[in-house]
Design a protein around this motif. Structure first.
Motif, short mmCIF file in Angstrom:
data_model
loop_
_atom_site.label_atom_id
_atom_site.label_comp_id
_atom_site.label_asym_id
_atom_site.label_seq_id
_atom_site.Cartn_x
_atom_site.Cartn_y
_atom_site.Cartn_z
N VAL B 322 -16.45 -21.05 -1.57
CA VAL B 322 -17.28 -22.24 -1.34
C VAL B 322 -16.53 -23.48 -1.84
CG1 VAL B 322 -19.47 -21.00 -1.58
CG2 VAL B 322 -18.37 -22.01 -3.59
N GLU B 323 -17.07 -24.63 -1.54
CA GLU B 323 -16.52 -25.87 -2.07
C GLU B 323 -17.60 -26.48 -2.96
OE1 GLU B 323 -13.57 -28.58 0.24
OE2 GLU B 323 -15.56 -29.49 0.38
N VAL B 324 -17.21 -26.91 -4.12
CA VAL B 324 -18.20 -27.44 -5.05
C VAL B 324 -18.02 -28.94 -5.25
CG1 VAL B 324 -19.03 -27.38 -7.44
CG2 VAL B 324 -18.43 -25.25 -6.29
N VAL B 325 -19.12 -29.65 -5.06
CA VAL B 325 -19.18 -31.08 -5.40
C VAL B 325 -20.42 -31.24 -6.26
CG1 VAL B 325 -19.51 -33.41 -4.53
CG2 VAL B 325 -18.11 -31.77 -3.24
N THR B 326 -20.28 -31.75 -7.45
CA THR B 326 -21.44 -31.85 -8.33
C THR B 326 -22.06 -33.22 -8.20
OG1 THR B 326 -20.27 -30.39 -9.83
CG2 THR B 326 -22.26 -31.44 -10.66
N LYS B 327 -23.29 -33.25 -7.71
CA LYS B 327 -23.95 -34.54 -7.50
C LYS B 327 -24.90 -34.88 -8.64
CE LYS B 327 -23.59 -34.07 -2.50
NZ LYS B 327 -24.22 -33.35 -1.39
N GLY B 328 -25.13 -33.95 -9.55
CA GLY B 328 -26.07 -34.22 -10.65
C GLY B 328 -25.62 -35.41 -11.49
N ARG B 329 -26.45 -35.77 -12.46
CA ARG B 329 -26.11 -36.91 -13.33
C ARG B 329 -25.16 -36.45 -14.43
NH1 ARG B 329 -32.02 -36.98 -14.90
NH2 ARG B 329 -31.42 -34.81 -14.68
N HIS B 330 -23.99 -36.93 -14.43
CA HIS B 330 -23.00 -36.48 -15.42
C HIS B 330 -22.15 -37.63 -15.90
CE1 HIS B 330 -23.99 -32.30 -14.80
NE2 HIS B 330 -24.02 -32.55 -13.51
N ASP B 331 -21.62 -37.48 -17.07
CA ASP B 331 -20.73 -38.48 -17.65
C ASP B 331 -19.34 -38.33 -17.03
OD1 ASP B 331 -22.90 -38.61 -19.26
OD2 ASP B 331 -21.88 -38.15 -21.13
N PRO B 332 -18.70 -39.46 -16.62
CA PRO B 332 -17.31 -39.34 -16.16
C PRO B 332 -16.37 -38.96 -17.31
CG PRO B 332 -18.02 -41.64 -16.19
CD PRO B 332 -19.23 -40.82 -16.46
N CYS B 333 -16.80 -39.30 -18.53
CA CYS B 333 -16.00 -38.90 -19.69
C CYS B 333 -16.96 -38.39 -20.77
CB CYS B 333 -15.19 -40.09 -20.23
SG CYS B 333 -14.27 -39.66 -21.74
N VAL B 334 -17.14 -37.07 -20.82
CA VAL B 334 -18.06 -36.51 -21.81
C VAL B 334 -17.57 -36.75 -23.23
CG1 VAL B 334 -19.20 -34.71 -20.45
CG2 VAL B 334 -16.97 -34.26 -21.49
N GLY B 335 -16.29 -37.02 -23.33
CA GLY B 335 -15.72 -37.24 -24.65
C GLY B 335 -16.39 -38.35 -25.42
N ILE B 336 -16.85 -39.37 -24.69
CA ILE B 336 -17.43 -40.52 -25.39
C ILE B 336 -18.55 -40.09 -26.31
CG2 ILE B 336 -18.70 -42.68 -25.09
CD1 ILE B 336 -17.25 -43.01 -22.39
N ARG B 337 -19.48 -39.32 -25.75
CA ARG B 337 -20.65 -38.92 -26.53
C ARG B 337 -20.33 -37.90 -27.60
NH1 ARG B 337 -24.33 -36.83 -22.22
NH2 ARG B 337 -25.61 -36.22 -23.99
N ALA B 338 -19.09 -37.45 -27.64
CA ALA B 338 -18.75 -36.42 -28.62
C ALA B 338 -18.53 -36.98 -30.02
CB ALA B 338 -17.50 -35.66 -28.17
N VAL B 339 -18.48 -38.29 -30.15
CA VAL B 339 -18.21 -38.86 -31.48
C VAL B 339 -19.28 -38.45 -32.49
CG1 VAL B 339 -18.00 -41.00 -32.80
CG2 VAL B 339 -16.77 -40.74 -30.63
N PRO B 340 -20.57 -38.70 -32.24
CA PRO B 340 -21.56 -38.28 -33.23
C PRO B 340 -21.62 -36.76 -33.40
CG PRO B 340 -22.63 -39.17 -31.26
CD PRO B 340 -21.18 -39.46 -31.13
N ILE B 341 -21.25 -36.03 -32.35
CA ILE B 341 -21.26 -34.57 -32.46
C ILE B 341 -20.15 -34.11 -33.40
CG2 ILE B 341 -21.12 -32.41 -31.16
CD1 ILE B 341 -21.84 -34.16 -28.63
#
Lengths: 364, 364, 364, 364
Positions: B322-341
């Motif tokens: 199959v071909e996967v394209v993710t249309k859900g709501r996602h961060d282009p850079c998840v790294g940003i939110r990783a700071v408080p984590i």
């Protein structure tokens, strides 16, 4: 909780100091029916052993391993079979020149754990680093020799991929080369370069670090757990527990932070045998903490040997400022001997997850 | 053994999926008498919360934390005091558009744990990543809010130091800047650059990774243990357990492998106050697995968001390509939110070792 | 290490106080694919629930369990399937008459943990016993409901075999009777006797203890481990962790110390089906810490309810001597309600060892 | 998780079989600065050692302990000081008449773990019971010798209080008597009675069980944890892990189930020194899982020695019915030698909780 154990179902506890009578490990939870010989274990220990070349410490230890429990001999008198009970292995310390260390009994060697041990415990076995000596890793290597047998078909191999400013050429990677040079380099063309470089470092009384890569093949998909027992998390933990390690990577590692999603993606297809197949392995064989079936790839960075002839300012336990020069027998690049240690740690981590996966899911 | 817990004396267990009714954590072993308010915990959660800027996923969650046990209210009606019993915290999931995920129920999204979960468990909650969703990290952040209180005087702060090919200028580091831009960058001059760069990435339907640095100040010397409970080992383990992390460094990290011993050494002297003092901190505040009293410095690399608009080849659970394209709501850079984590994880690791050190040695 | 968890591969953490908003548990390590319904869990909770007869506390709690994570619903909308991720269950506290306890906020009730909590933590949730309330056991019962499903074919049942000076007649043992009387007695002829006896106790403002027996059938041989993870050791540990338990026995228990070897021996033969067979089960289904395949039999002794109308001399947290009379709603014999709790604990212990045995040996 | 370890902060791992080269233990987490001598450890081992009287097995072992790590010698050359690193102790097996066991290699001795080991592991070291031999307890006794030093002022003593149908007279309890008779009886008047009784048992080729009581004095209030790390729970677990133990009690134990609340209550008052004081100690020094400051009292029941001359029906590993008579050297009452073992286990449990309490609360 243990300060000196790792693993859950394949659990290893090590003990011993550099200059005590012996060191060793206890493996708890090894499955019954695993066959091995003392010679096999010894071969890995010999690989790690100091004094093998002019590039490693000239301390000479027989490093002869004894298996004290947990096995029954087979009729051939050589093969041992595990019984499921704890496997205790011991290596006696033979070459202990404690005198070498007497002048640093009170001095805190920079980069060593001398100062932090004293702060933590108020007492410290200063001879040869005591518990924090790299000699402790002999016990890990012994444990790893058994761990390698747990997952059927698994092969864990390591190589040095960089030393100081020198790197291997990854296009020339040949596993057969690794055991044919004192650097565990998979690139034959790098050997003279590494030798010249390290000779210079040693003549300067300096030292240098290294990067080691460990590749585990034949790891079935499904090992690991989603959140706090990720296979990569445990590999990172195990590798970071090796003396002098300052960084750990899985797959693309830090490079993954520099590239884009499409560049980092591992596409999949159905292979000719009808089974799922990855077209690349940027992930290093682990997705969401769980093995994919591809090779599990990790790397770790080892800092330059802290013991060196270059004088360094420090203090002593009396609160006086001193200058430290370490004249004992030490490797200019401790990273070299870390290859079999890294292999052992990765083998232990995967063996543990193999048993845990079987326990929780019964799917292997 | 736990698949979903971390820590020994300060032990955190998290639970919950992205699209279930709630998620949460249980903190076991928190000392009695620690004071905090729900608002403090909430503030850290808000920092991590999605939908804060156009650079993070537009999923909007109230992320409102409830404290269900382990505390007594003080007379002010706001301050809670821990009683020493387990602290249970829960965050209800409110914005669950499960429909968004229906078309990928069977598709294995490259870079996600979809395939490996199915191999491991034979069953998978596909909605929003289920257990492997980054939503799980809200529970970590809540636990971290308490952990920050355990070591008197400790401050744990994080910042993004690189995103894709863009880096901060470390000479312009200003902690006050971190909370004033959507990238948690400590370098004000980097913000426009990061914004432009990430805009480009997003418009391309692509994604990118990041490097986060965590600095813990006020950590007393002596925390950690020599061999398999090294403080740096546990920090590496905790950070590697965060979703999408592929590399971890302590102090000089991989750079340590490239430089020489004299360059990497941290010299010591007796300070003006008569106390031991380090002249540099290449070690990142940890020697031999034990804290030195200097700032504990770690970094971790986050891979590019795997969910992206760029089509990627994959397979589905029926064994079809199959071909996967993710249309859900996602961060282009998840790294940003990783700071408080990352901050939370480091705080938890240090808190745990603080209690363990006190337990074993009684020296703090 | 955890203060509030038990089990290794089937690991349960409980949280919550008697008078907080809720209590609950997190089950970590449950295999995927286990099916259950909320109604099944609720049925066990109802069995434990107070207010069921005049012989148990009149506190009325709905004790309604919610499953917050770790499951997917099947198409019937009722059956839940475990996914292998943590199962979080919560029970909200509804009937909290905190006023009842206000007069004992400072008084140390004899036989309760009031004094020891204050010494240990310096702070204590005095409302209804806080964390040490028997309400905590609701969380265990919920966990046990899942544990019962882990070992295929296993049935765990319990019964009260003695209350104070009154005993059942073991020759009249009939499992069908257990759920038909408020004492969980397997001997119908004992019920009136127990009722009269307990009425007398209650009218005297006194209280009394009980002995509960738990029988687990369908436990495969081979579960447990030889030395420090003996199946009987873990059952003893789990049962002793129940509030007010002061003694635990396996098989013949203390009687074994009074009889001779020949009397205590369990002879073996080859059964008609060609399989090994025991001629008796004095061992309670466990030899050398490992299950024999026979029924696993344990018993535990519960002390008399400490809360009673009989005035008792004590002190308070101000260091003054006081007299304590507990007027709150309490069971004259807390032992009665311990039957489903004991069942749950034994089920959890066996489930854990089943997974561990599968993990280490792969032999089931 | 470990199958062969116990404790959390004071963690002991044991290894070794009856007829292998050696057995031993590793103590992990022992505080630094604890002083002891090898002679002290040896004294406890000698107390447990077989061949001390005609009432214990005639197997003669030097049972000489060696300390291999974790200590530094003081200047007196005798005293050892713990350094905080793992303490490894080893006892070599010297008197191994393996021939004695050759005829039972395939026979499942009733009451032994022979059958269950074979079912569990599919392989078994049949010589002298292998891992399940009571010889393993030597390692526990060695660990206990160190544990006794952890809690300042603590004294842990044990005594045999019943053997078969014979009991001591508790009114004649005199601790000084315990070491002056081969039964560890605290009642001088019981000694001849025990001797005659056991002579009869032995002449009959029979065996008998015993009840041992352990009293720990000087245990500070506050040790233990409320729910799943109760001090009594861990004592029960530790004691039940001793070979052949079938029952465990704390304080009043099973008697508590037979008496009323007022009879079982321990009233409190303010003592002459202004400190809280209990008027009785039915609770055995533990309330709600936490120590009260009173003596911690436990008892355990040991079944009759399974190895005996009386012929017993059994089967062998070929599935044939056989008759078993054990001619090896065995104690007619293994319970006798369990006194120092029980002391060691209780000392270890309390030491562990002492460190955990200090870790979590900092209140000692």
């Amino acid at each position: 909780m243990s300060h000196n154990s790792f693993g859950h179902l394949f659990r290893v506890t090590t003990w011993g100091e550099s200059h005590g009578p012996a060191l060793g490990c206890v493996i708890d939870g090894c499955p019954p029916g695993i066959e091995f010989t003392v010679a096999e274990v010894q071969a890995y220990l010999d690989k790690r052993k100091p004094g093998q070349s002019k590039f490693t410490t000239q301390r000479r230890e027989a490093d002869e391993v004894k298996v004290l429990s947990g096995v029954l001999p087979k009729e051939d008198g050589v093969t041992l079979v595990t019984t499921g009970t704890p496997i205790s292995m011991m290596i006696e310390n033979t070459d202990q020149r404690s005198k070498d260390y007497s002048d640093i009994a009170k001095r805190y060697r920079p980069g060593h754990a001398d100062y932090t041990y004293d702060v933590k415990y108020g007492i410290r076995d200063y001879r040869g680093g005591g518990r924090s000596s790299a000699r402790e890793t002999a016990a890990r290597v012994a444990a790893g020799a058994i761990a390698r047998k747990i997952v059927p078909g698994m092969i864990v191999r390591g190589a040095m991929v960089a030393m100081g400013t020198e790197n291997i050429d990854r296009n020339k990677w040949d596993w057969d080369q690794v055991d044919q040079n004192p650097f565990f380099s998979p690139d034959a063309s790098s050997v003279d370069r590494f030798a010249d470089y390290l000779d210079g470092i040693r003549k300067d009384g300096s030292s240098v670090g290294a990067v080691i890569e460990i590749v585990a093949e034949g790891v079935p998909a499904g090992l690991g757990a989603p959140v706090y027992s990720k296979l990569d998390q445990d590999i990172a933990s195990y590798l970071m527990s090796i003396n002098a390690v300052k960084g750990v990577e899985i797959g693309n590692g830090f490079e993954a932070a520099r590239i884009t999603g499409p560049e980092n993606a591992d596409e999949m297809r159905i292979g000719k045998d009808g089974k799922p197949e990855f077209l690349s392995n940027h992930a290093g064989g682990i997705l969401g903490g769980i093995s994919t079936g591809e090779a599990v790839i990790s790397r770790f960075a080892i800092k330059p040997t802290s013991s060196m002839l270059t004088p360094t300012k420090s203090i002593n336990s009396d609160g006086e400022e001193v200058e430290v020069v370490t004249k004992g027998r030490h490797d200019p690049c401790v990273g070299i001997r870390a290859v079999p240690i890294g292999e052992a740690m990765v083998a232990c981590a995967i063996a543990d997850h193999y048993l845990r996966h079987r326990g929780q899911t019964g799917r292997i």
